[in-house]
Design a protein around this motif. Structure first.
Motif, PDB file in Angstrom:
ATOM      1  N   ALA A  44       0.366  -1.288   0.195  1.00 23.43           N
ATOM      2  CA  ALA A  44       0.149   0.041  -0.133  1.00 23.43           C
ATOM      3  C   ALA A  44       0.985   0.750   0.234  1.00 23.43           C
ATOM      4  O   ALA A  44       2.007   1.442   0.785  1.00 23.43           O
ATOM      5  CB  ALA A  44      -0.771  -0.134   1.249  1.00 23.43           C
ATOM      6  N   VAL A  68      -1.225  -0.907  -4.130  1.00 29.39           N
ATOM      7  CA  VAL A  68      -2.642  -0.538  -3.171  1.00 29.39           C
ATOM      8  C   VAL A  68      -2.536   0.957  -3.169  1.00 29.39           C
ATOM      9  O   VAL A  68      -1.980   1.811  -1.607  1.00 29.39           O
ATOM     10  CB  VAL A  68      -2.513  -1.225  -2.493  1.00 29.39           C
ATOM     11  CG1 VAL A  68      -4.427  -0.555  -1.872  1.00 29.39           C
ATOM     12  CG2 VAL A  68      -2.958  -2.722  -2.627  1.00 29.39           C
ATOM     13  N   SER A  86      -7.570  -5.074   0.925  1.00 34.35           N
ATOM     14  CA  SER A  86      -6.504  -5.486  -0.259  1.00 34.35           C
ATOM     15  C   SER A  86      -5.635  -7.060   0.088  1.00 34.35           C
ATOM     16  O   SER A  86      -5.066  -7.009   0.219  1.00 34.35           O
ATOM     17  CB  SER A  86      -5.716  -4.467  -0.435  1.00 34.35           C
ATOM     18  OG  SER A  86      -4.850  -3.934   0.506  1.00 34.35           O
ATOM     19  N   ILE A 115      -4.268  -2.264  -7.189  1.00 30.54           N
ATOM     20  CA  ILE A 115      -5.482  -2.738  -6.842  1.00 30.54           C
ATOM     21  C   ILE A 115      -5.849  -1.239  -6.558  1.00 30.54           C
ATOM     22  O   ILE A 115      -5.041  -1.022  -5.618  1.00 30.54           O
ATOM     23  CB  ILE A 115      -5.433  -3.370  -5.433  1.00 30.54           C
ATOM     24  CG1 ILE A 115      -4.540  -4.859  -6.148  1.00 30.54           C
ATOM     25  CG2 ILE A 115      -6.888  -3.865  -4.959  1.00 30.54           C
ATOM     26  CD1 ILE A 115      -4.485  -5.483  -4.941  1.00 30.54           C
ATOM     27  N   TYR A 117      -9.230   1.167  -5.319  1.00 30.27           N
ATOM     28  CA  TYR A 117     -10.150   0.792  -5.256  1.00 30.27           C
ATOM     29  C   TYR A 117     -11.540   2.518  -5.641  1.00 30.27           C
ATOM     30  O   TYR A 117     -11.492   2.689  -5.604  1.00 30.27           O
ATOM     31  CB  TYR A 117     -10.155   0.856  -3.292  1.00 30.27           C
ATOM     32  CG  TYR A 117      -9.842  -0.373  -2.781  1.00 30.27           C
ATOM     33  CD1 TYR A 117     -10.715  -0.758  -2.461  1.00 30.27           C
ATOM     34  CD2 TYR A 117      -8.520  -0.538  -2.962  1.00 30.27           C
ATOM     35  CE1 TYR A 117     -10.629  -1.937  -1.544  1.00 30.27           C
ATOM     36  CE2 TYR A 117      -8.209  -1.825  -2.268  1.00 30.27           C
ATOM     37  CZ  TYR A 117      -9.254  -2.763  -2.053  1.00 30.27           C
ATOM     38  OH  TYR A 117      -9.223  -4.496  -1.574  1.00 30.27           O
ATOM     39  N   GLY A 127     -11.913  -3.569  -4.573  1.00 25.14           N
ATOM     40  CA  GLY A 127     -10.571  -3.181  -4.916  1.00 25.14           C
ATOM     41  C   GLY A 127     -10.701  -4.226  -6.450  1.00 25.14           C
ATOM     42  O   GLY A 127     -10.638  -5.252  -6.331  1.00 25.14           O
TER      43      GLY A 127
END
Length: 439
Positions: A44, A68, A86, A115, A117, A127
């Motif tokens: 992330a 992410v 995720s 990914i 969102y 996601g």
């Protein structure tokens, strides 16, 4: 580099909010960080509008792990949901790195590069898993449609956690090998100072540019202005044309599909029309019997792999014969030109036995000189099924005048039955009107 980015950037530069690197230096920094990420689960990245964010995202792509992007203004509930859903194992925020609790079933890199969102109107965000192949195919198709080359300079100030700002606005520049100027914030003065050949913006950005004639005229030397993420109002299109000399390119897509339809650099550009299907993409409209308007459905090589850890949601997003259901109401004319009329739920209004696109009524209202912004919805009605209501931001004008204007511009049955005047329409961070908040 996950088969998305060019490997021969030479001395081309990327600038984010005043800080500059060459593409080569960017890749060198990303490669060093990638050594720490290789073998991790999803990574992330808190997507501040900074070069550090771009380095972190490119590092994830280089390491072959899903990235992410996280909105930097996420509240604790939203952040927790994205990280948990995720199954991210690392959180990168600026120059810091945090190892997250190892999920019980961490995702594997596989084919997933990003990914992203989605900002759905109901339920928590989902996601969308995007592959490197889908991203590359989409960017190459857009480069062809927009005649986008290494000789361009792209400027925009869009968020780095959505398709528009990140995939098109950063990865697109890196894939084509062109210079990028991210303005930090999408304000007219920074756009005017960028000296670009290619500009990306959402309708709110273009509306503000059009309201600043000096900044708008500074864009005259550009090659192309591109608008997306929401419909560009006709009056804004006309103002940009008058001030900049450019008729903006409009395009259409979703997080799940990337950009599937666009006007061309060398083709016609008309207000309210989002062009024709890109190479490698097929589209169709699935109307009910006797109706011209229906749901736009797409298939092709730009589509996502599915929603992360949500097999049922992924399955329900497709028709039985394999077409992705966009949920958007649309028409396609004999030349393949698409018009998006709004969402099937809420924007396709069933009133008095007719199916009426909210976008068509909104466009008609925007041709009235007093109207500045508008959102049209259907509200349940015992007699009509749904009655048409217009929420309007306008200079002094009466509701009757606006109702009459629509009735004489479109068919009479498409006129609003009620007009509600507001000081402003509710919008999200991408400038999209949040219609669910109006009723």
């Amino acid at each position: 580099m996950h088969n998305v980015l060019r490997r021969d950037p030479a001395d081309t530069t990327i600038t984010v909010d005043g800080e500059t690197l060459t593409h080569a230096d960017l890749y060198e920094r990303a490669a060093a960080l990638a050594d720490r990420l290789t073998g991790a689960g999803p990574v992330a990245v808190v997507a501040h509008p900074t070069l550090q964010t771009v380095v972190a995202i490119v590092a994830g792509l280089h390491a072959g792990v899903p990235v992410v992007p996280v909105p930097p203004d996420s509240g604790p509930t939203e952040l927790r949901h994205i990280l948990t859903d995720s199954r991210a194992t690392v959180l990168l925020d600026g120059g810091s790195s945090t190892d997250l609790p190892v999920p019980s079933a961490p995702a594997t890199a596989g084919e997933t590069a990003l990914i992203l969102y989605t900002s759905g109107t109901t339920g928590p965000p989902k996601g969308a898993e995007l592959s490197a192949a889908a991203i590359a195919a989409d960017l190459d198709a857009l480069a062809e449609a927009w005649q986008w080359t290494p000789d361009d300079t792209l400027a925009h100030g869009l968020p780095l956690y959505h398709v528009h700002g990140l995939v098109l606005g950063v990865l697109g520049a890196l894939r084509t090998g062109c210079r990028l100027v991210h303005t930090g914030r999408p304000v007219p003065a920074r756009y005017a100072a960028a000296g670009a050949t290619l500009y990306f913006g959402v309708p709110t950005v273009w509306s503000r540019v059009a309201a600043d004639p000096a900044c708008a005229r500074a864009l005259r030397p550009a090659r192309l202005l591109v608008s997306g993420s929401a419909a560009l109002p006709g009056p804004v299109f006309a103002a940009l044309h008058a001030l900049t000399g450019h008729r903006p390119v409009e395009r259409y897509g979703m997080t799940e599909t990337l950009i599937t339809v666009s006007a061309r650099a060398d083709g016609p550009r008309r207000p309210g029309a989002v062009g024709t299907a890109l190479p490698g993409v097929e589209t169709r409209v699935a109307p009910e019997p006797g109706q011209a308007v229906g749901e736009l459905q797409v298939r092709g090589r730009t589509l996502f792999n599915g929603y992360a850890h949500r097999a049922d949601a992924t399955r329900n997003a497709y028709t039985a014969d394999g077409w992705f259901r966009t949920g958007d109401a649309a028409t396609i004319d004999a030349n393949g030109v698409h018009r998006i009329l709004g969402r099937m739920k809420g924007d396709l209004i069933k009133s008095g036995g007719f199916r009426i696109g909210a976008g068509e009524v909104e466009d008609a209202l925007l041709t009235h000189p007093a109207v500045r912004e508008v959102a049209v919805l259907g509200r349940p009605d015992d007699d009509l099924g749904e009655e048409i209501i217009a929420f309007v931001v306008a200079d002094p004008v009466t509701a009757d005048a606006l109702i009459t204007h629509v009735a004489t511009t479109l068919s009479k049955h498409k006129r609003p039955r009620k007009v509600v005047f507001l000081d402003a329409l509710p919008r999200n961070h991408m400038g999209k009107i949040q219609k669910h908040r109006l009723l």
